[in-house]
Design a protein around this motif. Sequence first.
Motif, PDB file in Angstrom:
ATOM      1  N   ALA A 127      -2.239   6.460   3.500  1.00  0.00           N
ATOM      2  CA  ALA A 127      -2.035   5.020   3.647  1.00  0.00           C
ATOM      3  C   ALA A 127      -1.066   4.709   4.779  1.00  0.00           C
ATOM      4  CB  ALA A 127      -1.529   4.424   2.333  1.00  0.00           C
ATOM      5  N   ILE A 128       0.018   5.457   4.864  1.00  0.00           N
ATOM      6  CA  ILE A 128       1.008   5.142   5.893  1.00  0.00           C
ATOM      7  C   ILE A 128       0.516   5.551   7.275  1.00  0.00           C
ATOM      8  CG2 ILE A 128       2.450   7.236   5.983  1.00  0.00           C
ATOM      9  CD1 ILE A 128       4.850   5.159   5.649  1.00  0.00           C
ATOM     10  N   ASN A 146       0.787  -1.233   0.000  1.00  0.00           N
ATOM     11  CA  ASN A 146       0.000   0.000   0.000  1.00  0.00           C
ATOM     12  C   ASN A 146       0.820   1.285   0.000  1.00  0.00           C
ATOM     13  OD1 ASN A 146      -2.300  -1.592   0.079  1.00  0.00           O
ATOM     14  ND2 ASN A 146      -2.454  -1.519   2.318  1.00  0.00           N
ATOM     15  N   VAL A 147       2.104   1.192   0.335  1.00  0.00           N
ATOM     16  CA  VAL A 147       2.927   2.410   0.432  1.00  0.00           C
ATOM     17  C   VAL A 147       4.196   2.210  -0.385  1.00  0.00           C
ATOM     18  CG1 VAL A 147       3.967   4.088   1.982  1.00  0.00           C
ATOM     19  CG2 VAL A 147       2.022   2.723   2.772  1.00  0.00           C
ATOM     20  N   ASP A 175       1.294   9.055  -0.466  1.00  0.00           N
ATOM     21  CA  ASP A 175       1.189   7.920   0.445  1.00  0.00           C
ATOM     22  C   ASP A 175       0.870   8.313   1.882  1.00  0.00           C
ATOM     23  OD1 ASP A 175       1.740   6.033  -1.545  1.00  0.00           O
ATOM     24  OD2 ASP A 175       3.908   6.254  -1.286  1.00  0.00           O
ATOM     25  N   ASP A 193       6.802  10.170  -0.761  1.00  0.00           N
ATOM     26  CA  ASP A 193       5.753  10.766  -1.597  1.00  0.00           C
ATOM     27  C   ASP A 193       4.532  11.121  -0.768  1.00  0.00           C
ATOM     28  OD1 ASP A 193       3.959  11.481  -3.601  1.00  0.00           O
ATOM     29  OD2 ASP A 193       4.615   9.885  -4.952  1.00  0.00           O
ATOM     30  N   SER A 243       6.302   4.238  -1.660  1.00  0.00           N
ATOM     31  CA  SER A 243       7.442   5.139  -1.444  1.00  0.00           C
ATOM     32  C   SER A 243       8.049   5.011  -0.053  1.00  0.00           C
ATOM     33  CB  SER A 243       7.020   6.591  -1.688  1.00  0.00           C
ATOM     34  OG  SER A 243       6.226   7.091  -0.631  1.00  0.00           O
ATOM     35  N   TRP A 287       8.922   8.061   4.527  1.00  0.00           N
ATOM     36  CA  TRP A 287       8.550   7.791   3.139  1.00  0.00           C
ATOM     37  C   TRP A 287       8.779   9.056   2.326  1.00  0.00           C
ATOM     38  CZ3 TRP A 287       5.493   9.110   7.061  1.00  0.00           C
ATOM     39  CH2 TRP A 287       4.462  10.023   6.871  1.00  0.00           C
TER      40      TRP A 287
END
Length: 529
Positions: free
Chosen positions: A451-452, A394-395, A448, A445, A397, A443
């Motif tokens: 999601a993160i 899901n992540v 993301d 980007d 980056s 991360w």
Amino acid sequence: MRSLHHLVTLVVLLAASVSTAVKSSDDLRGSGITQLTYTKQAVFGATVSSWCGCTLLSMLAFREVYWPGSNTYQVESTTKYWSTTTWNLPQCVFVPQTAKSVGVGIWAARLCSTDFAIRGGGHMPVPGFTGTKTGILFGLSALNTLSLSSDKTSVFVGPGRNWGEVYSFLAPHGQYALGGRIQQVGVPGLLLGGGLNFFSNRYGFAMDNILSYECVLANGHVVIVTADNKYRDLFWALHGGSSNFCIVTKFELKTYFIPKMWGGLGTFVGQPNFDLFYSFITNFTNSAYVDKGAGLVSLINFAPGQPDLGIHCAGHEGDDPDPAIFNEFKKLAFNDDSIFGMMTDTAELPKILGRVIVGQRHVFRVQSSIASVDALKIVHETFYGLTYSKLVQNVPSVTSCAVAIQGVPVTLLEKGASNGVGGNTFGINQTQNYFWYNIYCTWADAVDDSAINAWVKEVGADLSAKFRQAGLTGNGGREFLYLNDAQGDQDCFAGYGPNELTMMKKVRDKYDPRGIFGVNGLSKGGFKF
């Protein structure tokens, strides 16, 4: 004074031409100026009040206010922050040169009902906690005092400093102050939220080593706060009460003669090593009274394309080149890039650790448990399970994620009782040893972000539920959430002692009766009651 009154009135009336109301302020009565507030129409949002506050402040402190387009504005609103998730573009940036200037800034914000945010060292990664998209950003960079007392028993430090600067300043004198273990960590946030250090087992939290605060109250007045003056109650509340009371413009910290230390950083891979790792961390925490000069923080780490990694960061006060308390530690098969040994000075280890924690976008989340091997096995299974089942997919980056494991022994908690005001604000059960966990990700980007953040919350929620189910929560069932490592949605104060929380609220209402620093106040960000 009359001309100043006319000027202020003109600015505020221009800003508030849609609708105005006038009321007197007991806090400002001594200045001879009447406080003006106004009702903002929805069409203007925060723009009118922001313009009013910044314009008024630029008239009162024109050399300290910076507008969009200037280099100082850009640096203070972006570069000074550790995580790019916290970048914001305020209406203006205010860089006060003195504590009195901070008072002027508060006064201007109050007069125009202007939101403001406060940034010290800039290490807090929670969006919106140290920045604002509207209003005034108080950038405390220029409040950078760094001065050792003549007898070398204390050091005065401004909120614009980070701990790397403090250690580098003290090291040539053979002195040390309790602060962050990584050089980039800012001074004020760590001290107001607690402060863990490699030597905390002997000396307590960093906050327990504060001798005095210089504070600017909600009414703009500058006061010195100590354990034995009339602000004794505020002195106590600032020990873990965060940014709910005032703006601290200077700290006086105890110093200790620690010219040398042993320490370093080691990494390893492989499940047998993890089993030894968890046994050592638990034994170390549960027997820390054996050698109070030793400290440890450990991590389990994930990075794309690399094997699961364990990391030990250790420190020991003094010149012992082979501290016995780390004998079990040596059974781990460390990788070749590991570094342990005598440090040239106490500033070296924070520099080493500062080179390890890198990235662009950052998030923290904190959980806690009783110190046990069973708890660490739950952490291992939950973290790596959710990493490979959800995070990787899901992540895209993601740079790295980890869980930092901090042992908090009874000996550390007991030190708070000796701070001169009957302990700090935490109110933690002092008959148990704990682990505090910082779930941490970096991360690249912004796409993301959602999601993160959701993944980190899921890891934290799973850990909390599993600890409770296994009877490992501790602290009388009130999971303690250390606010320096918390995510923005976490209710850290719910884990404080109920008596302590009640007392803190009384202190807040005494020194900030209008709620300027409160949850709905003009001062935005930070963990609020």
